[in-house]
Design a protein around this motif. Structure first.
Motif, mmCIF file in Angstrom:
data_model
loop_
_atom_site.group_PDB
_atom_site.id
_atom_site.type_symbol
_atom_site.label_atom_id
_atom_site.label_comp_id
_atom_site.label_asym_id
_atom_site.label_seq_id
_atom_site.Cartn_x
_atom_site.Cartn_y
_atom_site.Cartn_z
ATOM 1 N N CYS A 169 18.072 85.900 55.923
ATOM 2 C CA CYS A 169 17.717 84.525 55.564
ATOM 3 C C CYS A 169 16.428 84.092 56.258
ATOM 4 O O CYS A 169 15.562 83.461 55.650
ATOM 5 N N SER A 170 16.301 84.460 57.521
ATOM 6 C CA SER A 170 15.087 84.128 58.263
ATOM 7 C C SER A 170 13.877 84.845 57.684
ATOM 8 O O SER A 170 12.800 84.256 57.519
ATOM 9 N N GLU A 175 17.611 79.050 53.546
ATOM 10 C CA GLU A 175 18.770 78.579 54.310
ATOM 11 C C GLU A 175 20.009 79.374 53.892
ATOM 12 O O GLU A 175 20.190 79.658 52.697
ATOM 13 N N SER A 177 22.933 78.520 53.367
ATOM 14 C CA SER A 177 23.735 77.819 52.361
ATOM 15 C C SER A 177 23.224 78.042 50.943
ATOM 16 O O SER A 177 23.933 77.755 49.974
ATOM 17 N N ARG A 178 22.001 78.584 50.814
ATOM 18 C CA ARG A 178 21.440 78.870 49.495
ATOM 19 C C ARG A 178 21.324 80.373 49.238
ATOM 20 O O ARG A 178 20.632 80.793 48.316
#
Length: 233
Positions: A169-170, A175, A177-178
Motif C-alpha cells: 500500500c505504501s 490507503e 481501505s481501498r
C-alpha cells in the motif's frame, strides 16, 4: 465492501495466481526424492514430516507447507537431514522451487492487463522466497505487470502478519481501505484483515470455501472472476 472503491489489488502467488496442486505437488515429489538421494522409503518418511503423501502425491490439508515459508520448512527438516547445513537446505529448497512447473490458475497476462488498464495497481505477496517468486513470474511472462513483489525474505515479514501488505500500500500510494488482498489461504485473509484491506478468497488452493469464508468478504472460484465483480468491461 464496495468494489468501486478498490484501487489496488495484492495477490498471493501459490494457489492464487498459480494452481497449488498442479505446481507444488510436483515440486514436493522432486524435492523429496532429491533430498533422499532417490531413496524412495526415505523420501516417503520425509514426506510424512512435512505433511506430504508421496504415494498419493498430495499435501495433507493441514500441512504447514501450504502457507509456510522456506525458513519454516528448513527448521522442520533440518533435524532429519544432519548432513546438510540449514543454509544448504534453504538453497536446495529454493533451487527446486524455482524449477517447479507452474500452472496458471487462469490465463494471467490478459487478466493482469485488463486490471491495469482499469487503473488498478497490482502486487504480489508470497510466503515463498523472493528469488523463486521472481523466477515463477518471469516464466509466466507477467513479472513486469506488477508494481510490487515481496517474498518472505524481502524484509517485510510473512503472512499472516500484515507487513508485506502494508508495504504494498505504501509503495503504490493507496490507503489499505481501498486495497484488496486476494488469496487462497487463511494466512492471506488474516493478513488482509490485519492490514485493514478488503479480502477475497479463491478456491484454487487446498482450502475449501468453509475454511475461508470466516475471513473473507467474498469467495470466488478463481481470480478470473475478479473483473466481473469489479464491474470492469
Amino acid at each position: 465492501m464496495d468494489p468501486r472503491q478498490i484501487t489496488a489489488i495484492l495477490f498471493d502467488k501459490d494457489g492464487t495466481l498459480f494452481d497449488f496442486g498442479a505446481t507444488w505437488n510436483a515440486w514436493a515429489k522432486a524435492f523429496l526424492m532429491r533430498l533422499a538421494d532417490n531413496d524412495r522409503d526415505r523420501a516417503v518418511a520425509l514426506g510424512h514430516v512435512i505433511g506430504f503423501d508421496l504415494q498419493a502425491g498430495v499435501f495433507a490439508p493441514n500441512s504447514f507447507v501450504i502457507a509456510g515459508t522456506p525458513d519454516e520448512l528448513v527448521a522442520t527438516l533440518a533435524p532429519h537431514c544432519p548432513d546438510l547445513s540449514p543454509k544448504a537446505l534453504f538453497a536446495l529448497i529454493n533451487e527446486e522451487a524455482a524449477a517447479a512447473p507452474m500452472s496458471e490458475a487462469v490465463p494471467l497476462l490478459p487478466l493482469l492487463k485488463q486490471l491495469a488498464a482499469a487503473g488498478l495497481r497490482l502486487g504480489v505477496a508470497t510466503n515463498d522466497a523472493e528469488a523463486p517468486a521472481f523466477a515463477h513470474l518471469d516464466a509466466a511472462g507477467v513479472r513486469q505487470n506488477f508494481d510490487f513483489i515481496a517474498g518472505s525474505d524481502s524484509g517485510y515479514g510473512a503472512k499472516p502478519e500484515p507487513g508485506q501488505l502494508l508495504a504494498f500500500c505504501s509503495a503504490v500510494g493507496v490507503e489499505p481501505s481501498r486495497a484488496l488482498m486476494v488469496g487462497d489461504s487463511t494466512h492471506d485473509l488474516i493478513a488482509g484483515r490485519a492490514a485493514g484491506m478488503a479480502t477475497v478468497a479463491v478456491l484454487t488452493g487446498p482450502a475449501n470455501a468453509a475454511d475461508l469464508e470466516p475471513f473473507a468478504d467474498l469467495v470466488l472460484p478463481d481470480i478470473g472472476h475478479l473483473p466481473g465483480w469489479l464491474g470492469l468491461k
